[in-house]
Design an enzyme around this catalytic site. Structure first.
Site, PDB file in Angstrom:
ATOM      1  NE  ARG A 164       2.062  -0.022  -1.916  1.00  0.00           N
ATOM      2  CZ  ARG A 164       2.045   0.676  -0.781  1.00  0.00           C
ATOM      3  NH1 ARG A 164       3.145   1.269  -0.343  1.00  0.00           N
ATOM      4  NH2 ARG A 164       0.949   0.749  -0.056  1.00  0.00           N
ATOM      5  CB  SER A 238      -3.766  -1.289  -3.164  1.00  0.00           C
ATOM      6  OG  SER A 238      -4.044  -0.681  -1.940  1.00  0.00           O
ATOM      7  CD  GLU A 333       0.364  -2.447  -4.294  1.00  0.00           C
ATOM      8  OE1 GLU A 333      -0.013  -1.333  -3.913  1.00  0.00           O
ATOM      9  OE2 GLU A 333       0.337  -3.464  -3.573  1.00  0.00           O
TER      10      GLU A 333
HETATM   11  P1  FAD Z   1       4.446 -12.450  -3.236  1.00  0.00           P
HETATM   12  O1  FAD Z   1       3.066 -12.003  -3.558  1.00  0.00           O
HETATM   13  O2  FAD Z   1       4.694 -13.886  -3.105  1.00  0.00           O
HETATM   14  O3  FAD Z   1       5.441 -11.829  -4.315  1.00  0.00           O
HETATM   15  C1  FAD Z   1       5.375 -10.463  -4.660  1.00  0.00           C
HETATM   16  C2  FAD Z   1       6.531 -10.145  -5.636  1.00  0.00           C
HETATM   17  O4  FAD Z   1       7.782 -10.268  -4.979  1.00  0.00           O
HETATM   18  C3  FAD Z   1       6.601 -11.107  -6.834  1.00  0.00           C
HETATM   19  O5  FAD Z   1       7.097 -10.384  -7.939  1.00  0.00           O
HETATM   20  C4  FAD Z   1       7.617 -12.148  -6.384  1.00  0.00           C
HETATM   21  O6  FAD Z   1       8.269 -12.778  -7.486  1.00  0.00           O
HETATM   22  C5  FAD Z   1       8.576 -11.297  -5.589  1.00  0.00           C
HETATM   23  N1  FAD Z   1       9.234 -11.990  -4.466  1.00  0.00           N
HETATM   24  C6  FAD Z   1       8.626 -12.546  -3.396  1.00  0.00           C
HETATM   25  N2  FAD Z   1       9.549 -13.005  -2.542  1.00  0.00           N
HETATM   26  C7  FAD Z   1      10.750 -12.751  -3.069  1.00  0.00           C
HETATM   27  C8  FAD Z   1      12.091 -12.985  -2.668  1.00  0.00           C
HETATM   28  N3  FAD Z   1      12.380 -13.581  -1.514  1.00  0.00           N
HETATM   29  N4  FAD Z   1      13.105 -12.595  -3.492  1.00  0.00           N
HETATM   30  C9  FAD Z   1      12.837 -11.994  -4.676  1.00  0.00           C
HETATM   31  N5  FAD Z   1      11.584 -11.739  -5.112  1.00  0.00           N
HETATM   32  C10 FAD Z   1      10.559 -12.102  -4.310  1.00  0.00           C
HETATM   33  N6  FAD Z   1       1.308  -3.982   0.473  1.00  0.00           N
HETATM   34  C11 FAD Z   1       1.767  -2.803   0.973  1.00  0.00           C
HETATM   35  O7  FAD Z   1       2.839  -2.324   0.569  1.00  0.00           O
HETATM   36  N7  FAD Z   1       1.064  -2.134   1.915  1.00  0.00           N
HETATM   37  C12 FAD Z   1      -0.116  -2.571   2.417  1.00  0.00           C
HETATM   38  O8  FAD Z   1      -0.716  -1.940   3.271  1.00  0.00           O
HETATM   39  C13 FAD Z   1      -0.620  -3.818   1.914  1.00  0.00           C
HETATM   40  N8  FAD Z   1      -1.783  -4.306   2.361  1.00  0.00           N
HETATM   41  C14 FAD Z   1      -2.254  -5.491   1.857  1.00  0.00           C
HETATM   42  C15 FAD Z   1      -3.478  -6.000   2.376  1.00  0.00           C
HETATM   43  C16 FAD Z   1      -3.967  -7.208   1.922  1.00  0.00           C
HETATM   44  C17 FAD Z   1      -5.265  -7.732   2.490  1.00  0.00           C
HETATM   45  C18 FAD Z   1      -3.224  -7.959   0.961  1.00  0.00           C
HETATM   46  C19 FAD Z   1      -3.735  -9.299   0.517  1.00  0.00           C
HETATM   47  C20 FAD Z   1      -2.043  -7.465   0.445  1.00  0.00           C
HETATM   48  C21 FAD Z   1      -1.545  -6.221   0.892  1.00  0.00           C
HETATM   49  N9  FAD Z   1      -0.337  -5.677   0.399  1.00  0.00           N
HETATM   50  C22 FAD Z   1       0.143  -4.495   0.922  1.00  0.00           C
HETATM   51  C23 FAD Z   1       0.413  -6.368  -0.664  1.00  0.00           C
HETATM   52  C24 FAD Z   1       1.358  -7.463  -0.131  1.00  0.00           C
HETATM   53  O9  FAD Z   1       1.048  -7.807   1.180  1.00  0.00           O
HETATM   54  C25 FAD Z   1       2.818  -7.020  -0.188  1.00  0.00           C
HETATM   55  O10 FAD Z   1       3.191  -6.681  -1.509  1.00  0.00           O
HETATM   56  C26 FAD Z   1       3.780  -8.109   0.306  1.00  0.00           C
HETATM   57  O11 FAD Z   1       5.065  -7.599   0.472  1.00  0.00           O
HETATM   58  C27 FAD Z   1       3.827  -9.318  -0.630  1.00  0.00           C
HETATM   59  O12 FAD Z   1       4.528 -10.326   0.040  1.00  0.00           O
HETATM   60  P2  FAD Z   1       4.472 -11.830  -0.439  1.00  0.00           P
HETATM   61  O13 FAD Z   1       5.460 -12.594   0.362  1.00  0.00           O
HETATM   62  O14 FAD Z   1       3.067 -12.319  -0.376  1.00  0.00           O
HETATM   63  O15 FAD Z   1       4.963 -11.680  -1.937  1.00  0.00           O
HETATM   64  N1  EPU Z   2     -11.066   6.466  -0.907  1.00  0.00           N
HETATM   65  C1  EPU Z   2     -12.332   6.609  -1.446  1.00  0.00           C
HETATM   66  N2  EPU Z   2     -13.023   5.476  -1.776  1.00  0.00           N
HETATM   67  C2  EPU Z   2     -12.527   4.238  -1.593  1.00  0.00           C
HETATM   68  C3  EPU Z   2     -11.230   4.092  -1.050  1.00  0.00           C
HETATM   69  C4  EPU Z   2     -10.513   5.231  -0.713  1.00  0.00           C
HETATM   70  O1  EPU Z   2     -12.822   7.709  -1.628  1.00  0.00           O
HETATM   71  O2  EPU Z   2     -13.223   3.272  -1.919  1.00  0.00           O
HETATM   72  C5  EPU Z   2     -10.312   7.674  -0.555  1.00  0.00           C
HETATM   73  C6  EPU Z   2     -10.666   8.188   0.831  1.00  0.00           C
HETATM   74  O3  EPU Z   2     -10.765   9.583   0.793  1.00  0.00           O
HETATM   75  C7  EPU Z   2      -9.450   7.866   1.671  1.00  0.00           C
HETATM   76  C8  EPU Z   2      -8.335   7.885   0.634  1.00  0.00           C
HETATM   77  O4  EPU Z   2      -8.950   7.434  -0.573  1.00  0.00           O
HETATM   78  O5  EPU Z   2      -9.243   8.789   2.684  1.00  0.00           O
HETATM   79  C9  EPU Z   2      -7.177   6.961   0.973  1.00  0.00           C
HETATM   80  O6  EPU Z   2      -7.677   5.687   1.315  1.00  0.00           O
HETATM   81  P1  EPU Z   2      -6.903   4.733   2.331  1.00  0.00           P
HETATM   82  O7  EPU Z   2      -6.488   5.493   3.543  1.00  0.00           O
HETATM   83  O8  EPU Z   2      -7.723   3.503   2.517  1.00  0.00           O
HETATM   84  O9  EPU Z   2      -5.572   4.406   1.565  1.00  0.00           O
HETATM   85  P2  EPU Z   2      -5.275   4.050   0.044  1.00  0.00           P
HETATM   86  O10 EPU Z   2      -4.576   5.214  -0.555  1.00  0.00           O
HETATM   87  O11 EPU Z   2      -6.482   3.561  -0.640  1.00  0.00           O
HETATM   88  C10 EPU Z   2      -2.906   3.125   0.554  1.00  0.00           C
HETATM   89  C11 EPU Z   2      -2.091   1.932   0.188  1.00  0.00           C
HETATM   90  C12 EPU Z   2      -2.460   0.762   1.088  1.00  0.00           C
HETATM   91  C13 EPU Z   2      -2.159   1.145   2.533  1.00  0.00           C
HETATM   92  C14 EPU Z   2      -3.008   2.373   2.890  1.00  0.00           C
HETATM   93  C15 EPU Z   2      -2.700   2.919   4.263  1.00  0.00           C
HETATM   94  C16 EPU Z   2      -1.523   2.088  -2.148  1.00  0.00           C
HETATM   95  C17 EPU Z   2      -1.779   1.607  -3.524  1.00  0.00           C
HETATM   96  N3  EPU Z   2      -2.295   1.583  -1.195  1.00  0.00           N
HETATM   97  O12 EPU Z   2      -4.251   2.833   0.232  1.00  0.00           O
HETATM   98  O13 EPU Z   2      -1.627  -0.335   0.733  1.00  0.00           O
HETATM   99  O14 EPU Z   2      -2.480   0.105   3.417  1.00  0.00           O
HETATM  100  O15 EPU Z   2      -2.723   3.442   1.924  1.00  0.00           O
HETATM  101  O16 EPU Z   2      -1.469   3.545   4.271  1.00  0.00           O
HETATM  102  O17 EPU Z   2      -0.634   2.913  -1.943  1.00  0.00           O
HETATM  103  C18 EPU Z   2      -1.466  -2.231  -0.700  1.00  0.00           C
HETATM  104  O18 EPU Z   2      -0.483  -1.680  -1.201  1.00  0.00           O
HETATM  105  O19 EPU Z   2      -1.865  -3.358  -1.058  1.00  0.00           O
HETATM  106  C19 EPU Z   2      -2.210  -1.532   0.346  1.00  0.00           C
HETATM  107  C20 EPU Z   2      -3.319  -2.007   0.918  1.00  0.00           C
END
Ligand code: FAD
Ligand code: EPU
Length: 337
Positions: A164, A238, A333
């Site tokens: 991240r 997250s 994050e």
């Molecule tokens: P924004 O939220 O608009 O911006 C994020 C940051 O990037 C800000 O600092 C912004 O200034 C900067 N930025 C944006 N665009 C640019 C650009 N073109 N040039 C320079 N800087 C820029 N993230 C994960 O890594 N893994 C996941 O599994 C994951 N699951 C998610 C699930 C949900 C339901 C949600 C709501 C979010 C999740 N995220 C996850 C977080 C998010 O989707 C990512 O961080 C994504 O890359 C953000 O993209 P955005 O375009 O919305 O960025």
């Molecule tokens: N867990 C709990 N309780 C909860 C949630 C999770 O006990 O309420 C434990 C469970 O044991 C589970 C483990 O945590 O097995 C891991 O949970 P999960 O697989 O849902 O993944 P995570 O570590 O919580 C990360 C990323 C997610 C990404 C998933 C899948 C981060 C901060 N988050 O979540 O990214 O989608 O793994 O790879 O690294 C995001 O960055 O926004 C995001 C959603």
């Protein structure tokens, strides 16, 4: 067409659905638009916020400056043998790119199915899910330097990707705007199905030899079961990173908490923040207009009319509780503004 709007509500532009206003708002469709914007005297000296889909943001107050919303379109690719180089504009919706690649049989992005946001933001925090990170498929990106109004190419090494993390969150924070990203994909899939939940769901579906589309569909199903859909309940995924602690700290922790969910990593041990938060009694908790998601304690939600301040204060409470119980500091994050 590029235009500079004033006094714009950011509610439609952040997945938390927080209602704050920006003084200026520019929708950017090309590098040429960026040139026009940054040579416009109306914005001289103003604070900037670069925005993609707003899916990793928490707005806590009105923004007294210019929101630069990246909407640069386009997906192109070239093929060389089994390798495909795909280049997409910063404004392309991330999952549209994944769908395009899956439908064309280009392997590499399938585990990153359904991550919200845009292509341009994907390198910023090196998005990752289900055993794959952006860095595994990243080739290069083009970025616009605000100080010089010039574009520059960034290689894999230049980006200094981490969990991240990237150079754009550190040394180069606020200096560049990513305008397009190129990915190195392949026609010969090396599918990553080792993540527990993927293996389980494939078995559940009786899929023994999965293809790219199967992995994508399975990841989508897992995500939908765990994560709230921002179109119905505001959230930014997250809220905290999974903390990485030293081996020595971990040995101390596991003595007291034998069930602590952990994964060995290169520089120590990564803990599941969701588990830590759940153990502090926060899972599914509702506090005023905010709370944590019932299926994933790591996700903070907006139950309707939460203010950014309210969500932020709640996140402080969580940090304090986790620190008191486990001696571990959670780091946000989500970008706070
Ligand atoms: P924004 O939220 O608009 O911006 C994020 C940051 O990037 C800000 O600092 C912004 O200034 C900067 N930025 C944006 N665009 C640019 C650009 N073109 N040039 C320079 N800087 C820029 N993230 C994960 O890594 N893994 C996941 O599994 C994951 N699951 C998610 C699930 C949900 C339901 C949600 C709501 C979010 C999740 N995220 C996850 C977080 C998010 O989707 C990512 O961080 C994504 O890359 C953000 O993209 P955005 O375009 O919305 O960025
Ligand atoms: N867990 C709990 N309780 C909860 C949630 C999770 O006990 O309420 C434990 C469970 O044991 C589970 C483990 O945590 O097995 C891991 O949970 P999960 O697989 O849902 O993944 P995570 O570590 O919580 C990360 C990323 C997610 C990404 C998933 C899948 C981060 C901060 N988050 O979540 O990214 O989608 O793994 O790879 O690294 C995001 O960055 O926004 C995001 C959603």
């Amino acid at each position: 067409m590029f235009s500079l709007k004033q006094n714009v509500s950011l509610k439609p532009y952040n997945t938390f659905g927080i209602d704050v206003k920006a003084n200026f708002f520019a929708d950017i469709y090309s590098v040429d638009d960026l040139m026009k914007l940054f040579t416009n005297s109306a914005i001289e000296g103003k604070k900037l916020l670069i925005l993609g889909g707003g899916s990793n943001m928490l707005f806590t107050e009105d923004f007294d400056g210019v929101v630069v919303k990246l909407s640069i379109p386009g997906i192109n690719y070239t093929t060389q043998g089994d390798e495909i180089i795909v280049t997409a504009g910063a404004g392309v919706v991330w999952n549209d790119l994944v769908t395009f690649c899956v439908n064309n049989g280009f392997a590499g992005l399938e585990n990153l199915t359904l991550i919200p946001g845009t292509v341009g933001a994907s390198p910023i925090q090196n998005i990752g899910a289900y055993g794959v990170e952006l860095k595994d498929v990243f080739l290069s990106c083009e970025a616009f330097e605000i100080a010089t109004l010039k574009t520059k190419m960034f290689s894999f090494e230049d980006c200094k990707f981490g969990y991240r993390d990237s150079v754009f969150k550190n040394d180069l924070k606020g200096k560049y705007i990513i305008t397009q990203v190129s990915f190195r994909l392949t026609k010969i899939a090396n599918l990553q199905t080792h993540y527990g939940a993927i293996t389980a769901e494939l078995t559940n579906r009786n899929i023994i030899t999965p293809n790219i589309a199967d992995v994508s569909a399975v990841v989508a199903a897992i995500r939908v079961s765990k994560l709230p859909d921002p179109s119905t309940i505001g959230n930014a995924g997250s809220f905290f990173k999974n903390p990485v602690i030293t081996e020595a700290q971990f040995q101390e922790l596991i003595q007291k908490f034998p069930d602590v969910v952990n994964y060995p990593v290169q520089n120590g041990v990564k803990l599941a923040a969701g588990w830590l938060i759940e153990q502090c009694g926060f899972k599914g908790k509702v506090v005023g207009n905010t709370g944590t998601w019932k299926n994933q304690a790591l996700v903070l939600v907006n139950h309707g009319n939460a203010s950014g301040q309210e969500v932020y204060s709640f996140s402080e409470q969580i940090i304090n509780s986790v620190h008191t119980k486990f001696g571990v500091m959670l780091e946000r994050e989500v970008n706070i503004l």
